[in-house]
Design a protein around this motif. Structure first.
Motif, short mmCIF file in Angstrom:
data_model
loop_
_atom_site.label_atom_id
_atom_site.label_comp_id
_atom_site.label_asym_id
_atom_site.label_seq_id
_atom_site.Cartn_x
_atom_site.Cartn_y
_atom_site.Cartn_z
N TRP A 190 0.85 -1.19 0.00
CA TRP A 190 0.00 0.00 0.00
C TRP A 190 0.89 1.24 0.00
O TRP A 190 1.97 1.23 0.61
N THR A 191 0.46 2.29 -0.66
CA THR A 191 1.26 3.51 -0.70
C THR A 191 0.43 4.72 -0.30
O THR A 191 -0.79 4.76 -0.49
N TYR A 192 1.15 5.70 0.22
CA TYR A 192 0.53 7.00 0.48
C TYR A 192 1.59 8.05 0.19
O TYR A 192 2.75 7.92 0.60
N THR A 193 1.18 9.10 -0.52
CA THR A 193 2.12 10.12 -1.02
C THR A 193 1.59 11.51 -0.68
O THR A 193 0.38 11.75 -0.72
N TRP A 194 2.53 12.41 -0.36
CA TRP A 194 2.15 13.80 -0.11
C TRP A 194 3.25 14.73 -0.64
O TRP A 194 4.39 14.30 -0.84
N PRO A 195 2.93 15.98 -0.89
CA PRO A 195 3.92 16.89 -1.48
C PRO A 195 5.09 17.15 -0.53
O PRO A 195 4.92 17.28 0.69
N ASP A 196 6.26 17.29 -1.11
CA ASP A 196 7.45 17.62 -0.32
C ASP A 196 7.29 18.93 0.45
O ASP A 196 7.90 19.12 1.50
N LYS A 197 6.49 19.84 -0.11
CA LYS A 197 6.37 21.16 0.51
C LYS A 197 5.78 21.10 1.92
O LYS A 197 5.90 22.06 2.69
N LEU A 198 5.17 19.96 2.29
CA LEU A 198 4.68 19.81 3.66
C LEU A 198 5.81 19.64 4.66
O LEU A 198 5.61 19.75 5.87
N GLY A 199 7.02 19.36 4.16
CA GLY A 199 8.17 19.20 5.06
C GLY A 199 8.21 17.82 5.70
O GLY A 199 7.62 16.87 5.20
#
Length: 361
Positions: free
Chosen positions: A61-70
């Motif tokens: 399973w994967t979950y991804t979020w933008p790098d800009k969230l730190g």
């Protein structure tokens, strides 16, 4: 069900598809008919509201979020309510991290391998193997391995030489549940009537000794290959440690120095550095050789050879080992030379060698 090759190919394809500007966690867990969700500190996920992970392959399973969230801390959930055991996982911006959680009771189990033969020493002994809590639950996971001497003293007071055990299993279970230590397999290697010679280099004027090279070959060439073949281990040196107490302490230091390509961590608890008129200390003082091994040394302050261990600590510092980096030295106030004292502080080397979130897959 897809073959293992198809699963690996799917995961590899996913890795190449991840955006250069995205942070991704890959959660390896067979959720059966359920699903995996994610809670955390930022983005659509919060600690109270879970975001759904995407099923990419059987058990992945994967979950991804933008790098800009730190930097983000997160934990997986199985369904709505079942949060994974242990601490949160920390992902720096831009990371792609594989994790292997579990959701069941945080209790490992100890199995006995009787009459394990040593061709090097021409004898037999038992192996006592601690399998961590997730071993049966998450069959995709592999584990670091800690090899320990005096195996009969580690897990059960009934088999311990003086009626007191180290409590390695209970301590590991508590540290794992508390998110302070990664899961590991512990292989306890029983001693034999030849304990003194097997754990020592030649030759102490009073006690003799001198079979440690054969014992070392037994561990490296017989025990470790067998364990790697029969259990889901991480086989490389970065995931392999050795530890013992008393004569087992000097054996651990000696073996790691001889085989830094096999062991990256070695623990000497109340080590008998007095052996053969402090020969190991003198050798360290006379050598500039520093091996790529992370060492733990300790001694109690009550009749536990602390003076000899201090000398070894200083000799290793002279070789270039750095306190808190690749050398951890502890003096246990009031500690003495017995299993009760070792049980009271064995959490220190376990956390030093295998801190939570340190294992890489």
């Amino acid at each position: 069900m897809r073959s293992a090759i198809h699963v690996l190919a799917a995961v590899a394809a996913l890795a190449t598809a991840v955006s250069a500007h995205a942070t991704t966690v890959r959660i390896h867990y067979d959720a059966k008919d359920g699903d995996i969700r994610v809670v955390g500190t930022k983005g659509p996920m919060t600690w109270d509201a879970a975001a759904p992970a995407r099923k990419e392959a059987d058990g992945v399973w994967t979950y991804t979020w933008p790098d800009k969230l730190g930097d983000v801390e997160m934990k997986p959930k199985l369904g709505k309510d079942n949060l994974s055991v242990g601490s949160a996982y920390k992902l720096p911006a831009g990371a792609v991290l594989d994790i292997y959680p579990f959701f069941g009771a945080p209790f490992g189990k100890v199995t006995l391998v009787p009459d394990f033969a040593s061709p090097q020493l021409n004898n037999k002994r038992n192996l006592r193997i601690y399998l961590p809590p997730s071993y049966d639950e998450n069959r995709a996971k592999r584990y670091p391995v800690l090899y320990m001497h005096d195996g009969q003293n580690l897990f059960d007071a009934k088999t311990a030489a003086y009626g007191a055990e180290w409590g390695i299993d209970e301590t590991a279970n508590a540290l794992i549940a508390g998110g302070k230590m990664d899961e590991v397999i512990v292989v306890g290697i029983d001693n034999t009537p030849d304990r003194i010679p097997e754990y020592t280099p030649c030759c102490d004027p009073k006690y003799g000794g001198g079979k440690i090279d054969a014992y070392m070959d037994f561990i490296v060439d017989t025990v470790k290959p067998w364990v790697d073949a029969h259990y889901r281990t991480l086989k490389g040196k970065d995931d392999t440690a050795i530890m013992g107490s008393s004569l087992g302490g000097i054996a651990s230091v000696y073996i790691a120095e001889k085989h830094p390509e096999v062991f990256s961590k070695a623990g000497g608890v109340s080590s008998s550095f007095w052996w053969n008129q402090q020969a190991l200390v003198k050798n360290a003082k006379g050598s500039a050789r520093r091996v790529p091994v992370k060492f733990y040394l300790d001694a109690g302050t009550s009749n536990d050879g602390v003076e000899d261990t201090r000398l070894m600590h200083e000799a290793m510092r002279g070789q270039g080992y750095r306190d808190g980096v690749d050398l951890l030295y502890i003096e246990a106030e009031g500690g003495s030379h017995n299993e009760k004292s070792w049980a009271a502080r064995v959490d220190r080397p376990l956390q030093w060698f295998f801190p939570w979130g340190s294992t890489r897959y």
